[in-house]
Design a protein around this motif. Sequence first.
Motif, mmCIF file in Angstrom:
data_model
loop_
_atom_site.group_PDB
_atom_site.id
_atom_site.type_symbol
_atom_site.label_atom_id
_atom_site.label_comp_id
_atom_site.label_asym_id
_atom_site.label_seq_id
_atom_site.Cartn_x
_atom_site.Cartn_y
_atom_site.Cartn_z
ATOM 1 N N LYS A 18 0.819 -1.213 0.000
ATOM 2 C CA LYS A 18 0.000 0.000 0.000
ATOM 3 C C LYS A 18 0.853 1.264 0.000
ATOM 4 O O LYS A 18 0.474 2.263 -0.601
ATOM 5 N N VAL A 19 1.987 1.230 0.656
ATOM 6 C CA VAL A 19 2.783 2.448 0.758
ATOM 7 C C VAL A 19 3.634 2.669 -0.502
ATOM 8 O O VAL A 19 4.182 3.747 -0.706
ATOM 9 N N GLN B 90 7.933 6.719 3.619
ATOM 10 C CA GLN B 90 7.173 5.460 3.507
ATOM 11 C C GLN B 90 7.348 4.605 4.760
ATOM 12 O O GLN B 90 6.388 4.058 5.297
ATOM 13 N N PHE B 93 5.354 5.918 7.658
ATOM 14 C CA PHE B 93 3.923 5.603 7.549
ATOM 15 C C PHE B 93 3.656 4.168 8.002
ATOM 16 O O PHE B 93 2.648 3.887 8.649
ATOM 17 N N ILE B 99 -1.407 3.520 7.899
ATOM 18 C CA ILE B 99 -2.052 2.975 6.699
ATOM 19 C C ILE B 99 -3.198 2.067 7.123
ATOM 20 O O ILE B 99 -3.011 1.189 7.967
ATOM 21 N N GLY B 102 -5.604 2.248 2.638
ATOM 22 C CA GLY B 102 -4.492 2.529 1.732
ATOM 23 C C GLY B 102 -4.821 3.429 0.556
ATOM 24 O O GLY B 102 -3.949 3.759 -0.239
ATOM 25 N N THR B 105 -3.330 6.848 1.044
ATOM 26 C CA THR B 105 -1.916 6.765 1.415
ATOM 27 C C THR B 105 -0.960 7.367 0.369
ATOM 28 O O THR B 105 -0.095 8.179 0.739
ATOM 29 N N VAL B 109 1.564 10.367 1.395
ATOM 30 C CA VAL B 109 3.007 10.107 1.420
ATOM 31 C C VAL B 109 3.722 11.120 0.514
ATOM 32 O O VAL B 109 4.786 11.641 0.854
ATOM 33 N N CYS B 136 -9.173 11.397 4.740
ATOM 34 C CA CYS B 136 -8.990 10.001 5.109
ATOM 35 C C CYS B 136 -10.174 9.637 5.989
ATOM 36 O O CYS B 136 -10.527 10.378 6.897
ATOM 37 N N ILE B 144 -1.367 9.325 11.019
ATOM 38 C CA ILE B 144 -0.780 10.036 9.881
ATOM 39 C C ILE B 144 0.054 11.205 10.406
ATOM 40 O O ILE B 144 1.190 11.417 9.962
#
Lengths: 763, 154, 294
Positions: A18-19, B90, B93, B99, B102, B105, B109, B136, B144
């Motif tokens: 997901k990231v 990343q 996170f 997350i 997603g 995300t 990011v 979100c 976050i």
Amino acid sequence: MAYNVIGKNVQRVDAIEKVTGKAKYAGDFLERDMLVGKILRSPYAHALVKKIDVSKVKALPGVEAVLTYKDVPEKPFSTCGHPYSLDPHHRDIEDRHILTNKARFVGDAIAAVVAIDELTAQKALKLIEVEYEVLEPLLTPEEALKDGKLLVHEQFDRNILSDVGYQIGDIEQALAESDYIFEDEYETSIVHHCHLETNVSYAYVDSNNRIVIVTSTQIPFLTRRLVALALGLPTGRVRIIKPYVGGGFGNKQDALQEPLNALMTLAVGGRPVKLEYNREECMIDTRTRYAFKYRSKVGISKEGKIIGRDIFALANSGAYASHGHAIVMCAGHLFRYLYNYQAIKFKPKTIYTNLPAAGAMRGYGVPQITFAIECQMDDIARKLHLDPIEFRIKNLNDVGYVDPLSGVTIYSCGTRQCIEKGKKLISWDEKKAKYQNQSGTRRRGLGMACFSFLSGTYPSSVEVGGARIILNEDGSVQLQIGATEIGQGSDTVFAQMAAEVIGVPVDTIYVTSTQDTDISPYDSGAYATRQTYVAGTAVKKAATEVKEKILTFVSKLKDVPPSMLDIRESNVIFKHSGEAVMSLGDVALHAYYDKQHAAPITSDTTANIRMNAPCFGATFAEVEVDLETGKIEVVEIYNVHDSGRIINRQTAEGQVHGGVSMGIGYALYEQMLFDSKTGKPLNNNLLDYKLPTIMDIPAIGVDFVETEEPTGPFGSKGLGEPPTVSVAPAIRNAILDATGVAFNQLPITPQRAFEKFKQAGLI
Amino acid sequence: MLKQKISFTVNEKEQSLEIDVRESLLEVLRNRLGYTGVKKGCGAGECGACTVLIDGTPIDSCIYLAIWADGKKITTIEGLAKNGELSKVQQAFIDEGAIQCGFCTPGLVLTTTAMAESGKKFTREEIKRELSGHFCRCTGYQNIIKAVEKSLQA
Amino acid sequence: MFDLARYIEAETLEEALDLLIENPKLKIIAGGTDVLIKIQHREIENTELLSIRKIKALEGITKLGNGQIVIGALTTFSIISESPIIKKNIPVLAEASISMGGPQIRNVATIGGNICNGATSADSASTLFAFNADLKLQNKEGERVIPIKEFYLGPGKVDLKPGEILTQIIISPENYENYGGHYIKYSMRKAMDIATLGVCAVCKLQRGSIFEEVRIGLGVAGPTPLRCTEAENFAKGKAVSPETLAEIGRLAVKASQARTSWRASKEYREHLIEVLSRRALSVAILRAGGEKIA
């Protein structure tokens, strides 16, 4: 009991995908020559299609197919994502057609086109000529109930979808015996889930003549059944694939665009067709949260004990049944575990109106009824000069309570400790003293509210979860579940459970996050706070079976009784000494390739859960009210939960953060608005619908009271929906504390606050 | 007349392609180049899911014509990890549990990456303001904020 | 895909003005945050777009020798909110700019587009009204400079003559020097929202305690942004006091033409105008060197 993996902050199994942007959602699959579907929607809330002419559309280059209500099966179907009920009286209402000739809300699907691209499809929609006979729209339950009004669905007299209720004990007597009677009305609003990924799917016919639908759903197996029924196809001809889902919150617990998407691909010879709702469509033609009106009459004794509660509830179902009466009944059921009553009467009515169809949304009716009950608790405490917290504590249920209707027993109950923790976290007593004599235009106040919930739907509905585990050649493990990951973190929790039971590191568990109805084990899906409790039990069962098979296999190879063996850190060991017998990798190699003993180790199990575990918790909130502008800010907020043992604290806290944030929106910001004459939506977009931004949400405090639930896997209970349940009444009670003004209607917007403050002479 | 050729770099890779002037940058990135980490949440600049960096600045790619990207340097979520190594943002996170589903995300990011690369210092309130163009629904934004604070630590 | 019939890009202002004369149907696009959304929502169809994005001459902020501050129409809200010139001379405009939309929108949305859109809710408008900003408009024949007040004609309607482009926003030193100001964007959310009411109050004081001049610009208080003339005239020469402020708030309501919509009632809007004009001005007083009003 000491665990190795349970209770640890294990990294989400899907975090890296997901990231890095690699995680694929339903809209991310790019088929060659994918066509685009679009829907023609009714501009009227209530209208009959008198004539429809599509001849001009067919002439437009790039249009591949046009569908109207004439092209869809005549038999109506239900969209509701409930497991089927063998009891004919307990089935979902079949009141919907894929395309309709009677529009029942603004946005109802009348016709559809399939074209080479979106722009062509949009232009094609404009060429469809429809002649409507506009009918009077019925926009509130009160209006729809009046004598002589039109019927939204012909077969439902006075637009009453259902008015089944229940009674426990003798309510008349209970109220007669009470020293005080309080009666109040409370009202909640229509809100939307606002998952960031709108509803999207694509469908095609594969080389085996199967209809394959890749879709953003919480319920792949139930969707398969619903699509097959809607189209009159054999179940096995439909295949649903659920990739990553960008949030659902209950909205994707219905078959939404999937039946039409299936029809679209059939109309173009099986070519892939994408059907993606834009945000505006998503907000009117999916589902909404039922708006409820409650009239609640409570009898209280001199000692401050609740004797009985008589509740009348009016639920606005909108244009179609979807989950129908189940939501108001769920509300009427789940509140009972919190406080003790001698008698309850619950008399609900679910009413059809000409608004978007309501359905499941995080909490499933319980946030609505909890708003009524927990506001009323404060109102009563105020009138009787009782401490609102003591008043609640005096009436709490505890371990040993058996619900007279469901038979569900409370085996673990941490409500009292949740309240204690919450009080401390917010410095209740100190602040209460400090805010006693406030003047000026900005005032602070404290409020709290409690709730009860359940882990799954039993006994209302069947509860089965499926899990499949395969020991790979190197001793690593494939884990497949039917339960769907939609963001809540269930895949990670399942991996932890499997790792714990088998005795392997969690990073050797490979979870298949995609559900594919042709391949995955059966599970009804993500809803009802059931995943950890129900599907978790299935995972535990499958893992236990795999472990037993491994030990039996090794016992044969090594000629040692299995009872002497155990598995630790991917090694089969002697229980008594901890000495390694064989690595799991070696065991697996033999299981696959030993000419004599080879028998790959797998398990494929289903757990049928005929129990339920009530979960509890409380919200504590502090607000600052700007009397002059009507603006209300949540200054501090804490949610404390009894969800049994917490399997993964980090993901559990994440669930609570999201639920509380949704509750803050419910309390102060969000409502779907419709023109009061025409029923046209006024704010079906993210600019006008006030979903809170990062700047609007305060720091959210989370804590847990980890009771040990004997019926749940590893002592756990559900946590998915509960965080959203008690937030709005806690905020409302804090406003009452700050201003003395009782808001009995959600959301408490500045406009409403202004009106009430003015009425109260505060401005 | 509706077709035009443009050149730009996406994640440091040069791209030259003929686009339709009616296409948004979102559409070109997703449908033509396969960068599906760029998400579409509303198509109207209301949600921030489609955020990409253009010459280092976060913009909503759904309301940005692809032709405007001519000559520009685009960064999508797919461009952050280098040689299989996650970027600091990343990793933050992931570490902070920021997350869930997603879908928001990638945009978050990327905005955080722009903040980190600016070298500026941000208070918590400023962090919130910088992220306020992203909705979100899962996280209540709590983790976050923690992830962003971690990303911005020297 | 956006429903466009045509897309042309002008490299210079002259070219843009020529193209506009040739084809009056052309719709000008700059940041695109209004136009593209209208197209996306199918409010306009088959649009012919003229992009002025490449015209460098329309970008940037300068302070001229005579003290005038000139903002190019293509300047984005992000640039304005971070501009040292704006922060030093007209900090209220930076305050208003950062209240607009969210960061991604501010990074592309231009002040010229915000004004030409003609919305009463434009986040720049009440502040520019309060600073008596002038607008420079140019067409093939030449240019004209008009006060921003005269530019707004009605909801979504501005005085943009055929072939004309807004090129500059000009704020003169006599309108900002020694003024303190404050902008309140009153909206339901703290970001990503349109104003329920926008209030910009600026003032200049004598000896820190007498109003030499007060100017209040309001957005969403009527079909166009507007000024509270009666309140401003009343304030002139009055002592800074809670009573004066209260009266200014009351008089500010008189200038408004608030109406009831699903977003807010007329009564509530008028109440907000009174309260927030007073609040904005009380901060403006501090910033103009005055004392805190209890």
